[in-house]
Design a protein around this motif. Structure first.
Motif, PDB file in Angstrom:
ATOM      1  N   ALA A 106       0.731  -1.162  -0.137  1.00  0.00           N
ATOM      2  CA  ALA A 106       0.044  -0.140   0.053  1.00  0.00           C
ATOM      3  C   ALA A 106       0.967   1.164   0.004  1.00  0.00           C
ATOM      4  CB  ALA A 106      -1.046  -0.042   1.357  1.00  0.00           C
ATOM      5  N   LYS A 107       0.218   2.373  -0.230  1.00  0.00           N
ATOM      6  CA  LYS A 107       1.131   3.595  -0.135  1.00  0.00           C
ATOM      7  C   LYS A 107       0.081   4.691  -0.051  1.00  0.00           C
ATOM      8  CE  LYS A 107       5.434   4.701  -0.095  1.00  0.00           C
ATOM      9  NZ  LYS A 107       6.615   4.061   0.220  1.00  0.00           N
ATOM     10  N   GLY A 108       0.517   5.833   0.770  1.00  0.00           N
ATOM     11  CA  GLY A 108      -0.150   6.890   0.760  1.00  0.00           C
ATOM     12  C   GLY A 108       0.519   8.344   0.600  1.00  0.00           C
ATOM     13  N   ALA A 147       3.252   3.883   7.555  1.00  0.00           N
ATOM     14  CA  ALA A 147       4.831   3.883   7.572  1.00  0.00           C
ATOM     15  C   ALA A 147       5.167   5.292   7.357  1.00  0.00           C
ATOM     16  CB  ALA A 147       5.478   2.702   7.190  1.00  0.00           C
ATOM     17  N   PRO A 148       6.310   5.642   7.605  1.00  0.00           N
ATOM     18  CA  PRO A 148       7.109   6.803   7.351  1.00  0.00           C
ATOM     19  C   PRO A 148       7.341   6.928   5.855  1.00  0.00           C
ATOM     20  CG  PRO A 148       8.003   6.366   9.407  1.00  0.00           C
ATOM     21  CD  PRO A 148       7.114   5.200   8.952  1.00  0.00           C
ATOM     22  N   ASP A 149       7.638   7.647   5.276  1.00  0.00           N
ATOM     23  CA  ASP A 149       8.107   7.796   3.834  1.00  0.00           C
ATOM     24  C   ASP A 149       8.730   9.235   3.648  1.00  0.00           C
ATOM     25  OD1 ASP A 149       8.490   6.103   1.137  1.00  0.00           O
ATOM     26  OD2 ASP A 149       7.652   7.882   0.307  1.00  0.00           O
ATOM     27  N   TYR A 150       8.937   9.759   2.355  1.00  0.00           N
ATOM     28  CA  TYR A 150       9.478  11.005   1.982  1.00  0.00           C
ATOM     29  C   TYR A 150       8.612  12.037   2.733  1.00  0.00           C
ATOM     30  CZ  TYR A 150      11.356  14.530  -1.163  1.00  0.00           C
ATOM     31  OH  TYR A 150      11.852  15.664  -1.666  1.00  0.00           O
ATOM     32  N   GLY A 151       9.311  12.626   3.433  1.00  0.00           N
ATOM     33  CA  GLY A 151       8.833  13.942   3.835  1.00  0.00           C
ATOM     34  C   GLY A 151       7.856  13.548   5.208  1.00  0.00           C
ATOM     35  N   VAL A 235      16.528   7.680   4.872  1.00  0.00           N
ATOM     36  CA  VAL A 235      17.059   6.754   4.032  1.00  0.00           C
ATOM     37  C   VAL A 235      18.659   6.920   3.729  1.00  0.00           C
ATOM     38  CG1 VAL A 235      16.989   5.054   2.171  1.00  0.00           C
ATOM     39  CG2 VAL A 235      14.800   5.735   3.296  1.00  0.00           C
ATOM     40  N   GLY A 236      18.814   8.095   2.982  1.00  0.00           N
ATOM     41  CA  GLY A 236      20.034   8.361   2.508  1.00  0.00           C
ATOM     42  C   GLY A 236      20.962   8.642   3.448  1.00  0.00           C
ATOM     43  N   TYR A 237      20.752   9.375   4.657  1.00  0.00           N
ATOM     44  CA  TYR A 237      21.750   9.600   5.422  1.00  0.00           C
ATOM     45  C   TYR A 237      22.449   8.284   6.097  1.00  0.00           C
ATOM     46  CZ  TYR A 237      23.589  10.406  10.114  1.00  0.00           C
ATOM     47  OH  TYR A 237      24.430  10.215  11.225  1.00  0.00           O
ATOM     48  N   SER A 254      24.547  14.761  -2.250  1.00  0.00           N
ATOM     49  CA  SER A 254      23.783  15.401  -2.973  1.00  0.00           C
ATOM     50  C   SER A 254      22.326  15.866  -2.171  1.00  0.00           C
ATOM     51  CB  SER A 254      23.438  15.149  -4.325  1.00  0.00           C
ATOM     52  OG  SER A 254      22.263  15.212  -4.803  1.00  0.00           O
ATOM     53  N   GLU A 255      22.000  16.972  -2.218  1.00  0.00           N
ATOM     54  CA  GLU A 255      20.713  17.390  -1.466  1.00  0.00           C
ATOM     55  C   GLU A 255      19.867  18.377  -2.449  1.00  0.00           C
ATOM     56  OE1 GLU A 255      18.242  17.570   0.684  1.00  0.00           O
ATOM     57  OE2 GLU A 255      18.653  15.711   1.852  1.00  0.00           O
ATOM     58  N   TYR A 256      18.650  18.822  -2.226  1.00  0.00           N
ATOM     59  CA  TYR A 256      17.849  19.267  -3.292  1.00  0.00           C
ATOM     60  C   TYR A 256      18.485  20.803  -3.633  1.00  0.00           C
ATOM     61  CZ  TYR A 256      15.486  22.486   0.064  1.00  0.00           C
ATOM     62  OH  TYR A 256      15.300  23.453   0.880  1.00  0.00           O
TER      63      TYR A 256
HETATM   64  P1  NAD Z   1      13.120  11.873   3.543  1.00  0.00           P
HETATM   65  O1  NAD Z   1      11.868  13.079   3.382  1.00  0.00           O
HETATM   66  O2  NAD Z   1      13.735  11.798   4.966  1.00  0.00           O
HETATM   67  O3  NAD Z   1      14.488  12.471   2.937  1.00  0.00           O
HETATM   68  C1  NAD Z   1      14.650  12.758   1.512  1.00  0.00           C
HETATM   69  C2  NAD Z   1      15.545  13.574   1.241  1.00  0.00           C
HETATM   70  O4  NAD Z   1      15.991  13.988  -0.295  1.00  0.00           O
HETATM   71  C3  NAD Z   1      15.381  14.980   1.825  1.00  0.00           C
HETATM   72  O5  NAD Z   1      16.518  15.287   2.699  1.00  0.00           O
HETATM   73  C4  NAD Z   1      15.521  15.857   0.795  1.00  0.00           C
HETATM   74  O6  NAD Z   1      15.683  17.546   0.733  1.00  0.00           O
HETATM   75  C5  NAD Z   1      16.244  15.432  -0.384  1.00  0.00           C
HETATM   76  N1  NAD Z   1      15.893  15.559  -1.749  1.00  0.00           N
HETATM   77  C6  NAD Z   1      14.789  15.986  -2.358  1.00  0.00           C
HETATM   78  N2  NAD Z   1      14.990  16.290  -3.640  1.00  0.00           N
HETATM   79  C7  NAD Z   1      16.128  15.945  -3.948  1.00  0.00           C
HETATM   80  C8  NAD Z   1      17.080  16.095  -4.945  1.00  0.00           C
HETATM   81  N3  NAD Z   1      16.604  16.535  -6.385  1.00  0.00           N
HETATM   82  N4  NAD Z   1      18.276  15.748  -4.963  1.00  0.00           N
HETATM   83  C9  NAD Z   1      18.907  15.432  -3.702  1.00  0.00           C
HETATM   84  N5  NAD Z   1      18.268  15.302  -2.608  1.00  0.00           N
HETATM   85  C10 NAD Z   1      16.800  15.758  -2.473  1.00  0.00           C
HETATM   86  O7  NAD Z   1      12.617  10.777   2.558  1.00  0.00           O
HETATM   87  P2  NAD Z   1      13.197   9.167   3.019  1.00  0.00           P
HETATM   88  O8  NAD Z   1      12.036   8.687   3.800  1.00  0.00           O
HETATM   89  O9  NAD Z   1      14.525   9.231   3.165  1.00  0.00           O
HETATM   90  O10 NAD Z   1      12.800   8.591   1.646  1.00  0.00           O
HETATM   91  C11 NAD Z   1      13.771   8.623   0.390  1.00  0.00           C
HETATM   92  C12 NAD Z   1      13.462   7.592  -0.697  1.00  0.00           C
HETATM   93  O11 NAD Z   1      13.411   6.354   0.240  1.00  0.00           O
HETATM   94  C13 NAD Z   1      11.955   7.738  -0.988  1.00  0.00           C
HETATM   95  O12 NAD Z   1      12.019   7.323  -2.393  1.00  0.00           O
HETATM   96  C14 NAD Z   1      11.117   6.838  -0.172  1.00  0.00           C
HETATM   97  O13 NAD Z   1      10.068   6.362  -0.905  1.00  0.00           O
HETATM   98  C15 NAD Z   1      11.941   5.676  -0.079  1.00  0.00           C
HETATM   99  N6  NAD Z   1      11.851   4.994   1.005  1.00  0.00           N
HETATM  100  C16 NAD Z   1      11.541   5.396   2.273  1.00  0.00           C
HETATM  101  C17 NAD Z   1      11.429   4.600   3.474  1.00  0.00           C
HETATM  102  C18 NAD Z   1      11.551   4.995   4.978  1.00  0.00           C
HETATM  103  O14 NAD Z   1      11.437   4.143   5.738  1.00  0.00           O
HETATM  104  N7  NAD Z   1      11.653   6.165   5.249  1.00  0.00           N
HETATM  105  C19 NAD Z   1      11.399   3.168   3.359  1.00  0.00           C
HETATM  106  C20 NAD Z   1      11.330   3.047   1.985  1.00  0.00           C
HETATM  107  C21 NAD Z   1      11.351   3.564   0.759  1.00  0.00           C
END
Ligand code: NAD
Length: 424
Positions: A106-108, A147-151, A235-237, A254-256
Motif C-alpha cells: 500500500a502507499k499513501g 509507515a513513514p516515507d518521503y517527507g 534513508v540516504g543519511y 547531494s541534496e535538493y
Molecule cells: P526524507 O524526506 O527523509 O528524505 C529525502 C531527502 O531527499 C530530503 O533530505 C530531501 O531534501 C532530499 N531531496 C529532495 N529532492 C532532492 C534532489 N533532487 N536531490 C537530492 N536530494 C533531494 O525521505 P526518505 O524517507 O529518506 O525517503 C527517500 C526515498 O526512500 C523515497 O523514495 C522513499 O519512498 C524511499 N523509502 C523510504 C522509506 C522509509 O522508511 N523512510 C522506506 C522505504 C523507501
C-alpha cells in the motif's frame, strides 16, 4: 518529447512487471489480478491554514489484498499524484513478497510541501487525513498499516496513531495501526535506520560475489569504494553512514539545493556534512569540497557505487548515458526509468533493485530490540539478494537483477492466489 515523459511512474512499474510476467507460466487472469491496484482512495478535505481554508489533495492506495494487512509509507510532497501513489503501492507488494513479509503493498500521499507549513498546521492536515482513512476503513492493524516515507517520520506516525486510538480506544491492538512511530508510543528501536541498513546489507552481499565484481572491474567488498549518495534524509543519511562505517569513501553527496564532490578522493564524513548543512542551511560550500550546481550532477560523477536515495525517476533516458557508476544501489523507490535501465544495462552497469523496505514483526522490547532488527534484517537481505541472484543466473531469459526480482515476487504472490483456488 523528453524520454523522461514517455511513461508515467505506474506505467514504468507495469513495464517491469510485464517483462518478468511473460517468463512465468501463470494465466493472464492471475497476472492481471497481481498487477492491478485493488483499491484506490482519492481524498479532498479542507484544512484551515492561517486565515484561509486550503483544500488538500491526498491518496491511499492498497495495491494488493492477497495478504492482509496492507502496508506502506505515507509521503508528503508537492509532486504526489494518484499515478505515483499507485506505483509506490505496487512496488511495496513486490518488495514484501521478495522478503517473505506477509503483507500486501500500500502507499499513501498528501500533496503538500511540508516545508511550507508550521508543525501545528501539519498536525491538523495529518489528523484530518487519518480521520478520512478511518471513515472509509482504510487504516487499521488488520487492514492497512502506514509507515513513514518521503517527507514524514515518527512525528507524523504519532499523530496518526493518536487519531486512530481516539476512535478505537477499546482496541488493544490499535497501536499496531502504524509502524515507524516513536519508541515511547510503541515504536521499535532500529526501525528508523532499517531501510538504509537494508540497502547496505543488500549491496554488501552483492559485492561479496567475486565473479560478479570481476565482471565490473571491481574487487569484492565495500571498503575503499568511491560512493555517491543522492538525498540525505532518513534513508540516504543512514545509507551514507553505514557505507562510511564499512570503509566506503563518500566522494559525492547531494541534496535538493545542490551537490558536493570531494576532489581529494578521501571521502566526506557524512555527520560533518549534515552538521554543516544544518548550520549554513545548505550542503554547498562545505570546506574542501567542490560545489556542483545541480543536485542531479552528482548522479553523473565517476564512482563505484551510486545510491539514489531521494525520489523516483531521477535517472532517465536523458541522463542515463552519462551515469558512470559501476553499481547503482537503489534506496529510493523507483529511481530508474525503464528506458534508462536499458541504457545502463547495455553498458554493463549493475543495478541492485530496492527490496529493502522491510519490517518483520519483532516481539522483543528493550535494548536488544535494535540488535534483533539488525540481525533479522541482515539475514533477510542476504537471503533475498541470493534468491534474486539465483533466478538471474539460472534462468536463461532473465538478464538483469530487476527482472529477476519481479520474477521472484510474481511467483510468490501467484502462489498465494493459487492457494485461494480462484485461478486455474
Ligand atoms: P526524507 O524526506 O527523509 O528524505 C529525502 C531527502 O531527499 C530530503 O533530505 C530531501 O531534501 C532530499 N531531496 C529532495 N529532492 C532532492 C534532489 N533532487 N536531490 C537530492 N536530494 C533531494 O525521505 P526518505 O524517507 O529518506 O525517503 C527517500 C526515498 O526512500 C523515497 O523514495 C522513499 O519512498 C524511499 N523509502 C523510504 C522509506 C522509509 O522508511 N523512510 C522506506 C522505504 C523507501
Amino acid at each position: 518529447m523528453s524520454s523522461k515523459q514517455q511513461f508515467s511512474f505506474f506505467e514504468s512499474v507495469e513495464r517491469y512487471f510485464d517483462k518478468a510476467a511473460e517468463l512465468t507460466n501463470h494465466s493472464q487472469g492471475l497476472l492481471e489480478q497481481i498487477k492491478v491496484c485493488n483499491s484506490v482512495y482519492q481524498i479532498r478535505f479542507p484544512v484551515k491554514i492561517g486565515n484561509s481554508v486550503q483544500v488538500i489533495e491526498a491518496y491511499r492506495v492498497q495495491h494488493s489484498h492477497h495478504k492482509l494487512p496492507c502496508k506502506g509509507g505515507i509521503r508528503y510532497s508537492e509532486h504526489v499524484n494518484q499515478d505515483e501513489v499507485m506505483a509506490l503501492a505496487s512496488l511495496m507488494t513486490y518488495k514484501c513478497a521478495i522478503v517473505d513479509v506477509p503483507f500486501g503493498g500500500a502507499k499513501g500521499g498528501i500533496k503538500i510541501n511540508p516545508r511550507n507549513y508550521t508543525p501545528g498546521q501539519l498536525e491538523r492536515i495529518t489528523r484530518r487525513y487519518a480521520t478520512e482513512l478511518i471513515k472509509k476503513n482504510f487504516i487499521g492493524p488488520a487492514i492497512d498499516v502506514p509507515a513513514p516515507d518521503y517527507g514524514t517520520g515518527a512525528r507524523e506516525m504519532a499523530w496518526i496513531l493518536d487519531t486512530y486510538h481516539t476512535f478505537n480506544s477499546s482496541n488493544i491492538d490499535s497501536y499496531g495501526c502504524v509502524t515507524g512511530k516513536p519508541i515511547t508510543q510503541g515504536g521499535i528501536r532500529g526501525r528508523t535506520e532499517a531501510t538504509g541498513l537494508g540497502v547496505f546489507y543488500g549491496t554488501r552481499e552483492a559485492m561479496s560475489h567475486a565473479d560478479d565484481m570481476e565482471a565490473l572491474g571491481l574487487t569484492t567488498g565495500i571498503e575503499g569504494k568511491r560512493t555517491v549518495v543522492q538525498g540525505l534524509g532518513n534513508v540516504g543519511y543512514h545509507c551514507a553512514k553505514f557505507f562510511q562505517d564499512a570503509g566506503a569513501r563518500l566522494i559525492g553527496l547531494s541534496e535538493y539545493e545542490g551537490a558536493i564532490f570531494d576532489p581529494s578522493g578521501k571521502g566526506f564524513d557524512v555527520d560533518d556534512v549534515v552538521a554543516h548543512r544544518k548550520s549554513t542551511g545548505s550542503i554547498l560550500n562545505y570546506p574542501g569540497a567542490q560545489n556542483l550546481d545541480h543536485s542531479a550532477d552528482a548522479l553523473e560523477l565517476e564512482c563505484d557505487i551510486l545510491i539514489p536515495a531521494a525520489l523516483e525517476r531521477v535517472i532517465h533516458g536523458d541522463n542515463a548515458a552519462r551515469v558512470k557508476a559501476k553499481i547503482i544501489a537503489e534506496a529510493a523507490n523507483g529511481p530508474i526509468t525503464p528506458d534508462a535501465e536499458d541504457i545502463l544495462l547495455a553498458k554493463g552497469t549493475m543495478i541492485l533493485p530496492d527490496v529493502s523496505d522491510v519490517e518483520k514483526n519483532i516481539i522483543a522490547h528493550g535494548a536488544d530490540e535494535a540488535d534483533l532488527v539488525y540481525s533479522g534484517l541482515e539475514e533477510t537481505m542476504i537471503t533475498a539478494y541470493n534468491a534474486i541472484r539465483e533466478s538471474w543466473k539460472r534462468h536463461n531469459r532473465i538478464n538483469d537483477l530487476r527482472t529477476a526480482a519481479f520474477y521472484v515476487a510474481i511467483e510468490k504472490v501467484a502462489c498465494a492466489y493459487e492457494e485461494l483456488g480462484i485461478f486455474p
